[in-house]
Design an enzyme around this catalytic site. Sequence first.
Site, PDB file in Angstrom:
ATOM      1  N   ASP A  86      -6.595  41.384 -20.521  1.00 37.62           N
ATOM      2  CA  ASP A  86      -6.987  41.448 -19.110  1.00 37.62           C
ATOM      3  C   ASP A  86      -8.370  42.084 -19.076  1.00 37.62           C
ATOM      4  O   ASP A  86      -8.506  43.295 -19.236  1.00 37.62           O
ATOM      5  CB  ASP A  86      -5.958  42.290 -18.332  1.00 37.62           C
ATOM      6  CG  ASP A  86      -6.385  42.540 -16.885  1.00 37.62           C
ATOM      7  OD1 ASP A  86      -7.430  41.998 -16.465  1.00 37.62           O
ATOM      8  OD2 ASP A  86      -5.671  43.276 -16.180  1.00 37.62           O
TER       9      ASP A  86
ATOM     10  N   LYS B 252     -18.097  42.610 -14.829  1.00 37.73           N
ATOM     11  CA  LYS B 252     -17.416  41.373 -14.437  1.00 37.73           C
ATOM     12  C   LYS B 252     -18.046  40.746 -13.194  1.00 37.73           C
ATOM     13  O   LYS B 252     -18.062  39.534 -13.045  1.00 37.73           O
ATOM     14  CB  LYS B 252     -15.952  41.700 -14.169  1.00 37.73           C
ATOM     15  CG  LYS B 252     -15.046  40.508 -13.987  1.00 37.73           C
ATOM     16  CD  LYS B 252     -13.614  40.984 -13.981  1.00 37.73           C
ATOM     17  CE  LYS B 252     -12.636  39.852 -13.774  1.00 37.73           C
ATOM     18  NZ  LYS B 252     -11.261  40.362 -13.826  1.00 37.73           N
TER      19      LYS B 252
ATOM     20  N   GLU C  77      -5.487  35.223 -13.427  1.00 43.65           N
ATOM     21  CA  GLU C  77      -4.781  36.504 -13.385  1.00 43.65           C
ATOM     22  C   GLU C  77      -3.461  36.445 -12.610  1.00 43.65           C
ATOM     23  O   GLU C  77      -2.437  36.928 -13.114  1.00 43.65           O
ATOM     24  CB  GLU C  77      -5.706  37.592 -12.812  1.00 43.65           C
ATOM     25  CG  GLU C  77      -6.769  38.001 -13.836  1.00 43.65           C
ATOM     26  CD  GLU C  77      -7.983  38.656 -13.220  1.00 43.65           C
ATOM     27  OE1 GLU C  77      -7.946  39.005 -12.024  1.00 43.65           O
ATOM     28  OE2 GLU C  77      -8.988  38.825 -13.936  1.00 43.65           O
TER      29      GLU C  77
ATOM     30  N   ASP D 127      -2.860  39.725  -5.165  1.00 44.29           N
ATOM     31  CA  ASP D 127      -3.616  40.514  -6.151  1.00 44.29           C
ATOM     32  C   ASP D 127      -4.842  41.132  -5.481  1.00 44.29           C
ATOM     33  O   ASP D 127      -5.826  40.446  -5.230  1.00 44.29           O
ATOM     34  CB  ASP D 127      -4.024  39.587  -7.308  1.00 44.29           C
ATOM     35  CG  ASP D 127      -4.848  40.306  -8.375  1.00 44.29           C
ATOM     36  OD1 ASP D 127      -5.191  41.490  -8.187  1.00 44.29           O
ATOM     37  OD2 ASP D 127      -5.148  39.667  -9.402  1.00 44.29           O
TER      38      ASP D 127
END
Lengths: 174, 613
Positions: free
Chosen positions: B21, B84, B182, B204
């Site tokens: 992850d 990211k 994800e 999420d």
Amino acid sequence: MTHFELFNLAPTVDLDVKALEDLHRKLSLESHPDRLPAGAEARERRLAAERSAALNEAVKVLRDPVRRAFYVLELKGVKLDTEQAAAKVKMPMDFLEEIMERREALEAAKAARKLELAQAMAKEIREANGQSLRLAQDALRKDDVATATVALGRVRYYSRFLEEVDAFEEELLS
Amino acid sequence: MKGFLQIHDPLKPKGSVVGIDLGTTNSLVAAVINGKPTCLVADEGGSKLLPSVVHYAANGSVLVGKHAFQVLPEFPTDTIKSVKRFMGKSLGDLETKKLGAYKFVAGKGVVRFDVAGGQPVTPIEVSGEILRQLKRRAESHFAGKVEQAVITVPAYFDDAQRQATKDAGRLAGLEVLRLLNEPTAAALAYGLDKGVQGLYAVYDLGGGTFDISILELVDGVFQVKSVGGDSALGGDDFDRAIVQKLLDARGITEPTNSQIALLLQQARAAKERLTDVEQTELVFEGVPFPITRADFNAWVQPLLAKTGASVRRALKDAGVTANEVKGVVLVGGSTRVPVVRDYVAELFGQPALADIDPDEVVALGAAIQADLLTNEDRRDEVLLLDVIPLSLGLETMGGVAEKLIPRNSSIPIAQAQIFTTFQDGQTGMDIHVVQGERELVADNRSLARFRLSGIPPMAAGMGRVQVTFRVDADGILSVSAKEETTGVEQLITVKPTHGLTDEEIEQMLLDSIDHAEDDMQRRLLAEQQVEAERLLLDGAKQLFENGDLLSREERAQLEQGFLRLERMKKTETNYETLKAAITEVDGLARPFVEKIMDRAIGKAAVGQRVEDF
């Protein structure tokens, strides 16, 4: 191979969507590249990916009654999927006038940011759309290509209208 | 024995496989061990969370994780966090400029950070360092090689962001088995651990992004029905909402950067406290600012409403209603906030599932997928069918985007469309690939431009070009264009605009391999130098304290040995030679050490007797 042939089905506007999706799952399990053993050759992988892609494309079209009807019509020789193709279909004048008026009303509602008004219009259009689709499906069952073409021509305009209301809704909500 | 078996097991030619992850704030690595997905220790102090922070030091060394985080205040421009958010972006992207006080190298294309210790680095390289660290951790856990991984990406990542992530994996020396969305990973962790069937939603909410996915698990096929979300909405916005309220209340209209930084830190802590208590306060410029949970809940309501709009759209795209959903899975640290849980429960008419740690669930799901893809015994267990998050299309006349593959299409997928020439004698056609939902090209993401040339001159409308889009199981696009009458064909993998070319990646890989050798040599030599230094210091101290135990010859011999080692410590560049010299001198000193030990024991014995009396 047509989308119907991929699933070994006869071309028809009447499909049991649940059964179609079960079949898609079953065939995907058989042909997805992830199911190949680790040592599979590149060629084998590519073929599996292509077959998988074809299945995914086919189920996408056949699952949806509107797209399915357009596809059946296409198999009967009339393509309506692009702007260019659709422009060749002669639509009745009164219909074009009506849809033009409605679009103007929608533009006004959008400018005034009146979502409820737009939604009320969408409700009427959705009903008209349903009627045209049923008419087209009926015509396709009887192999009446001319009637189906005009009916689906209407569905095209209606769908465009409904998409615009959706976009407006999203714009206001986000 | 384990190592020996692995060498001869044809099913595991490449060592262990892991799921990673690669998060905005923290990254994790997990693997299926004895049939059970498990997060591995990823950072100092036994932590499973590796802070996604990379520090580039002036001497060329690179720190990752907690250690990098610790030096962040001291070296803000040489320490990259939240990398990211830069993946697949260029300097021209609006959001890029808001993301911290970095020094950028001016230029088009991929973002480059100007950091200490050498060349500027791209977000792909920075992410590569994080991945390399996770790889190392996993390798030390398994005491063996780790060369294959499933890496997760937000469902909402576009083609450029996915490509960048895959390239980062390559740089770290990992074969990326799959880029996994994800939420899909989270659902997989729940689905296979808890044996669920039916329709599920994954909500999420991370620090900076929101993703919603609707999935269905039926008869061994895990099918994603739709995804949606907001790539610029997360828990950080909750903190900002608090800060804004405080600034408003104090009438501060132009806060300084350091005021904001300080307040954001405090707001975040206050937010976290409000999970457990009803009331807390911030202290700003010595004056307390009380916040109740009710205040906070009201302030973040507009943000929650935004997630609600995404959820409704995803449900609609999936062709289902909220009450058909059998369970809602929570992912991301921000779902710990009580008002978020209440909101989700209300949205779906049921409390959400949260019995797997929301920080770990994505990595665990990635480990499961890695195992499914490589473990022959599990191949038939489940098949994952994911979708592309954003429509892919081409620019047509008038700057209008024509969609070829609509969002939420199952992947892999291929789609072709014919375009005709519009001018007499036209010999080329520009192809501009875009991604997004908007009508106009200008409002969408530009992925790549290329030109198909070599069309034979003919009348307008006669030249027919077939453009085919192919999206693979990683959600990565390749485009080919073919002129039908001549068969002139061009194939491109869409990457240059915001990413690195294959050549650049190759060069970086070669460099990093070279450096890895250098770095290791340097580190090993440094270790031996420290070892020699310790031996010399000890020796000098013992000669001073216990030199009387040695004869003159013995003493002279030992001193000569120390002198030799002293010289070698300064000049020797081969760590093995230095190590041998240390061993030799250590052997020379052994009789002396034994005498010292004897004396110490004698002293202790004497001491005892004194005490006895």
